[in-house]
Scaffold this motif. Structure first.
Motif, mmCIF file in Angstrom:
data_model
loop_
_atom_site.group_PDB
_atom_site.id
_atom_site.type_symbol
_atom_site.label_atom_id
_atom_site.label_comp_id
_atom_site.label_asym_id
_atom_site.label_seq_id
_atom_site.Cartn_x
_atom_site.Cartn_y
_atom_site.Cartn_z
ATOM 1 N N GLN A 54 -35.472 50.265 105.045
ATOM 2 C CA GLN A 54 -36.445 51.325 104.802
ATOM 3 C C GLN A 54 -36.095 52.524 105.683
ATOM 4 O OE1 GLN A 54 -39.786 48.503 105.797
ATOM 5 N NE2 GLN A 54 -40.804 49.613 104.146
ATOM 6 N N PHE A 107 -37.839 56.028 107.423
ATOM 7 C CA PHE A 107 -39.060 56.748 107.770
ATOM 8 C C PHE A 107 -38.679 58.091 108.380
ATOM 9 C CE2 PHE A 107 -40.243 52.302 107.813
ATOM 10 C CZ PHE A 107 -41.489 52.296 107.200
ATOM 11 N N LEU A 115 -46.288 49.940 109.969
ATOM 12 C CA LEU A 115 -45.576 49.224 108.918
ATOM 13 C C LEU A 115 -46.520 48.691 107.851
ATOM 14 C CD1 LEU A 115 -42.913 47.330 111.057
ATOM 15 C CD2 LEU A 115 -42.755 49.522 109.899
ATOM 16 N N GLN A 167 -47.139 52.033 106.028
ATOM 17 C CA GLN A 167 -45.859 52.656 105.684
ATOM 18 C C GLN A 167 -45.878 54.158 105.987
ATOM 19 O OE1 GLN A 167 -42.906 50.844 104.000
ATOM 20 N NE2 GLN A 167 -44.081 49.517 105.362
ATOM 21 N N GLU A 168 -46.412 54.508 107.164
ATOM 22 C CA GLU A 168 -46.530 55.906 107.545
ATOM 23 C C GLU A 168 -46.146 56.095 109.005
ATOM 24 O OE1 GLU A 168 -50.131 57.278 104.529
ATOM 25 O OE2 GLU A 168 -50.589 56.590 106.556
#
Length: 406
Positions: free
Chosen positions: A281, A283, A327, A330-331
């Motif tokens: 992922q 970020f 997590l 998801q920010e």
């Protein structure tokens, strides 16, 4: 005597009773409608509050530049902080009571003053030697022999010690004994060695970074171009995963957080890789935030704290802060209340989590310790805990202060 009502009186009485019943029904309906409206308003306020807390981006400055943020409020953390620099400062995070312990040896190598928890004890790397402090840090530390770095072990009651027995022997070199960059040995809470020392991989110049995941140690090949990291399991002597061009920032559970470079403004990113599944992922940090050093995963694995600089390239004179990667949501957001502008600005922020989920942060050069836990809107200063001040510049890059929560 008997009274007899005429028919018109009976009709009027029945009409009056109907009107009373209708009035009562209207009052009931009105109360129900009011209750429903109240519930809807409360739910809306709660939803808006939640949305306000998880919106990513740069948090507003909650205190004037150069002044400490407000004191932390809420439940007691129950944590003991250990701050290592000119000595070991043992601090009760709730009362601020502290005591100092002398360092057990002169300055050593690049991982000097690194600390790891081992059970209820503390393992300190100082003067190229590993030192074991018993619970409550009472009594003199136990000398566990040569150490280039102390590393969390496969369980909470174990730790790895990286050393190179050849380093102190005149005329000895790594190829002479097949150890390359040395070996790691596993110890328990009493300092007893578990099994035999394990040589590091011999296919390249691999160094343990001090970070671990469930599968093993994070290893860096510092002489490779570009730099490459890998996950190596010392017990099985297997490479679990290779991370090409990675600069690992934090590791925990099955996750490693990494970046390809610190010079990333205006939009820096952090990548997370699951070393078991290979799922990755990416970020993006809030605009203007740049990575300044290693971070730490929370004990439950659902949050990642990363020290950052704000407003320009590091290590120029810019404020420091902490970025939180959530997590679950998801920010990413900057932790409100964690921004500090230090003069002089010596270095990045130390971040450490206690076992019960409190995050503590201390910027190098600040005397304040910030504290935060999930559910709090912002971080705050521990009101009575103080770190020693810096009257002069840091002695060397090998002697940076460290902080750990017990």
């Amino acid at each position: 005597m008997t009274l007899v009502l005429d028919e018109s009186s009976l009709v009027e009485q029945e009409n009056a009773q109907l009107l009373f019943r209708e009035a009562r029904q209207r009052r009931r309906r009105l109360r129900v409608v009011r209750a429903i409206i109240a519930v809807v308003v409360l739910v809306a306020v709660a939803v808006i509050g939640i949305e306000l807390r998880v919106v990513p981006g740069v948090s507003p400055r909650s205190h004037p530049p150069g002044s400490p943020p407000p004191s932390v409020s809420g439940d007691h953390s129950g944590a003991t902080l250990v701050y290592a620099y000119n000595n070991l400062r043992v601090i009760n995070a709730d009362t601020g009571a502290s005591r100092s312990l002398p360092l057990p040896a002169p300055e050593g190598g690049s991982s000097d003053l690194q600390m790891v928890k081992i059970g209820d004890s503390l393992l300190l790397n100082r003067g190229n030697t590993a030192w074991l402090y018993r619970p409550s840090l009472d009594g003199p530390p136990v000398d566990l022999g040569p150490s280039l770095r102390v590393i969390p072990g496969p369980t909470a009651d174990e730790a790895w010690i990286w050393s190179d027995p050849c380093a102190a022997v005149v005329g000895c070199s790594s190829p002479d004994n097949g150890r390359q960059q040395g070996e790691v040995r596993l110890v328990d809470t009493s300092g007893n060695q578990i099994g035999s020392p394990i040589p590091l991989p011999a296919d390249a110049a691999w160094f343990p970074t001090g970070q671990v995941v469930n599968a093993g140690l994070v290893m860096a090949n510092v002489y490779a171009d570009p730099n490459a990291d890998e996950i190596w399991n010392p017990i099985s002597d297997r490479v679990i995963r290779v991370l090409p061009e990675a600069n690992v920032l934090a590791a925990g559970g099955n996750l490693v957080a990494w970046t390809t470079g610190m010079a990333c403004l205006p939009h820096c990113t952090v990548r997370l890789t699951n070393v078991q599944t290979g799922i990755e992922q990416t970020f993006q940090l809030p605009a203007g935030a740049t990575l300044t050093g290693g971070g730490a995963f929370s004990p439950d694995g659902f949050a990642l704290a990363l020290p950052v600089g704000i407003g320009g390239p590091w290590p120029e004179m810019h404020p420091t802060s902490v970025a939180l990667v959530d997590l679950r949501a998801q920010e990413v957001r900057l932790l409100a209340g964690a921004e500090q502008k230090l003069e002089p600005n010596y270095g990045p922020v130390n971040v450490t989590w206690s076992s019960n989920g409190w995050l503590f942060a201390a910027a190098i050069g600040s005397t304040h310790v910030l504290a935060w836990r999930t559910g709090n809107h912002s971080a705050g200063v521990l009101p009575t805990a103080r770190l020693p001040s810096f009257k002069n510049s840091l002695q060397s890059q090998n002697d940076l202060p460290t902080l750990i929560a017990m």
